[in-house]
Write a protein that holds these residues in place. Structure first.
Motif, PDB file in Angstrom:
ATOM      1  N   UNK A 216       0.862  -1.185   0.000  1.00 40.70           N
ATOM      2  CA  UNK A 216       0.000   0.000   0.000  1.00 40.70           C
ATOM      3  C   UNK A 216       0.902   1.240   0.000  1.00 40.70           C
ATOM      4  N   UNK A 217       0.615   2.197  -0.892  1.00 32.17           N
ATOM      5  CA  UNK A 217       1.533   3.334  -1.029  1.00 32.17           C
ATOM      6  C   UNK A 217       1.565   4.196   0.228  1.00 32.17           C
ATOM      7  N   UNK A 218       2.773   4.462   0.700  1.00 32.87           N
ATOM      8  CA  UNK A 218       2.975   5.367   1.835  1.00 32.87           C
ATOM      9  C   UNK A 218       3.656   6.623   1.284  1.00 32.87           C
ATOM     10  N   UNK A 219       2.989   7.764   1.390  1.00 33.78           N
ATOM     11  CA  UNK A 219       3.574   9.009   0.887  1.00 33.78           C
ATOM     12  C   UNK A 219       4.621   9.516   1.863  1.00 33.78           C
ATOM     13  N   UNK A 220       5.577  10.254   1.320  1.00 30.78           N
ATOM     14  CA  UNK A 220       6.655  10.785   2.162  1.00 30.78           C
ATOM     15  C   UNK A 220       6.072  11.622   3.308  1.00 30.78           C
ATOM     16  N   UNK A 221       5.056  12.434   2.980  1.00 29.81           N
ATOM     17  CA  UNK A 221       4.508  13.323   4.019  1.00 29.81           C
ATOM     18  C   UNK A 221       3.720  12.577   5.101  1.00 29.81           C
ATOM     19  N   UNK A 222       3.410  11.313   4.870  1.00 32.70           N
ATOM     20  CA  UNK A 222       2.728  10.525   5.906  1.00 32.70           C
ATOM     21  C   UNK A 222       3.708   9.901   6.900  1.00 32.70           C
ATOM     22  N   UNK A 223       5.005  10.058   6.619  1.00 30.88           N
ATOM     23  CA  UNK A 223       6.012   9.459   7.511  1.00 30.88           C
ATOM     24  C   UNK A 223       6.399  10.490   8.571  1.00 30.88           C
ATOM     25  N   UNK A 224       6.160  10.169   9.823  1.00 32.60           N
ATOM     26  CA  UNK A 224       6.580  11.061  10.907  1.00 32.60           C
ATOM     27  C   UNK A 224       8.110  11.092  10.941  1.00 32.60           C
TER      28      UNK A 224
END
Ligand code: HSE
Length: 426
Positions: A216-224
């Motif tokens: 499932x795609x994880x966007x860079x901005x979703x990474x704390x």
């Protein structure tokens, strides 16, 4: 025998390493591929610049059309870095039916979806082993050798610069700013170290690893993301006394049936954990699969030849696919859509270092705030290295509760300041 022609975009450190390795082992590589392999053109910005490897100057050109517009070129190897113009070049190469190899983490983390969609619609390969952890094989192992597993967690040390700094602080007792200055002098850290020390480099890498691990795609901005600039020698010493080492961890975790959590931050990890002994500029990725159990990949996460090794591995794979007419075999693996949880939902233990007054009732006041926010205490040391400090380790608690407790603690008259708080990864 067929000749497969490669065009390189970029001839910096990684490009030079890949080119040198390809030539050094060409005979073996061609036997492994079952075809002749030739670098036909290399696109650079400046043809007069000195390169660290021997090459035929006639290969170099500043004209990208010499690669993208040449129908004889089968494989484009994008090693220029950044999103623009790499994104456009990669899309054009795929639209022209060329296979593409890239080691560009920023491009893949930000534009992986559009690129893989394009690759799929043209049945082309888009391979990017060199984008995460340099020479360590992890992308293809996850997409292929471990594909039978449901991965519950992927975590690792994926930035060599910060691991070098933290290792030196741990093993030599040095302060952060001194080690950073030394690392810059020795060329281990960039003149502008922001991307490494603030965790942004690791943020791209764990976005890519988590997208593959959890389909499932994880966007860079979703990474704390939180870097290592606040980690002090005191934290390292207290952590050691408690049986931990401090590492910059990049962590992706499956949560429930349809969520994931992805984060980069310094963490206390138990001295007995396999990641605790990964020192200097080495990287390691630790993965837990439902069938395989725990696996760890260890090696050099950056550098001309280690990253060159990953790029050449991809070139060999795509050449083999060309020989057998099966390019585009491994398509985009993000076929699900999972919610990425906010950091407030993390449940973990915390280490807190608090500068306090020496008056009676100080610890009770802090314990009261922790208790009122549902934070239970595992241990407290008020007799630690510095008498004006108290070091607390909590039981696992939701991060939102921890943050609320810290805010309230900071206004207690007994508390001078909350010097640092670091997550504990068991
Ligand atoms: N700057 C990175 C590191 C290497 O320190 O690991 C390239 O991703």
């Amino acid at each position: 025998m067929r000749t497969i022609k490669i065009g390189l975009l970029g001839f910096g450190n990684v490009g030079s390493g890949a080119y040198a390795l390809l030539n050094a082992n060409l005979e073996d590589i061609q036997r492994k591929v079952g075809a002749l392999v030739e670098v036909k053109r290399v696109v650079v910005r400046d043809t007069s610049k000195a390169r660290p490897v021997a090459y035929d100057p006639a290969l170099l050109t500043t004209d990208v059309e010499a690669v993208l517009g040449d129908p004889e070129i089968d494989v484009v190897c994008e090693l220029i870095g950044g999103v623009d113009p790499a994104h456009e070049y990669v899309l054009r190469a795929l639209r022209a039916g060329k296979q593409v190899v890239s080691a560009n983490k920023e491009l893949i983390a930000k534009e992986g979806e559009s690129i893989l969609r394009e690759a799929q619609s043209h049945s082309c390969d888009f391979l990017f082993e060199g984008a995460v952890a340099g020479g360590i094989p992890i992308i293809l192992p996850m997409k292929s050798s471990l594909a039978g597993n449901r991965v519950d967690q992927v975590k690792g040390i994926v930035n060599g610069t910060t691991n070098y700094i933290l290792s030196k602080m741990t093993l030599e007792g040095a302060e952060y700013s001194d080690v950073l200055a030394e690392a810059q002098r020795l060329g281990y850290a960039e003149a502008d170290p922001t991307s490494d020390v603030e965790g942004f480099d690791a943020q791209y890498k764990i976005a890519i690893l988590s997208s593959i691990a959890f389909t499932s795609r994880v966007s860079v901005e979703d990474v704390y993301v939180e870097g290592i600039t606040r980690v002090s020698q005191s934290d390292i010493r207290y952590a050691r006394d408690l049986g931990y080492v401090i590492k910059l961890l990049a962590v992706g975790t499956r949560s429930g049936t349809d969520c994931v959590q992805v984060r980069v931050h310094p963490a206390l990890i138990p001295q007995r954990h396999p990641l605790a002994s990964v020192n200097d500029a080495f990287n390691a990725i630790f993965l837990r699969g439902d069938a395989v159990g725990d696996v760890m990949f260890y090696g050099r996460g950056a550098g001309m030849m280690p990253t060159g090794s990953a790029v050449v591995g991809d070139l060999i794979d795509t050449c083999r696919n060309l020989v057998h007419g099966c390019t585009g075999r491994i398509a985009c693996t993000c076929y699900e859509s999972r919610k990425v949880l906010p950091i407030d939902d993390l449940v973990t233990k915390y280490y807190l270092r608090i500068s306090v007054s020496d008056c009676p009732g100080t610890l009770a006041a802090i314990a009261g705030v922790l208790g009122a926010n549902g934070v239970s205490i595992e241990s407290v040391r008020a007799d630690a290295h510095d008498k004006a400090e108290a070091v607390w380790v909590t039981h696992a608690v939701r991060e939102a509760n921890m943050r609320a407790a810290i805010e309230q603690m900071e206004v207690l008259p007994e508390v001078y300041s909350v010097e640092n708080w670091i997550r504990v990864e068991e």
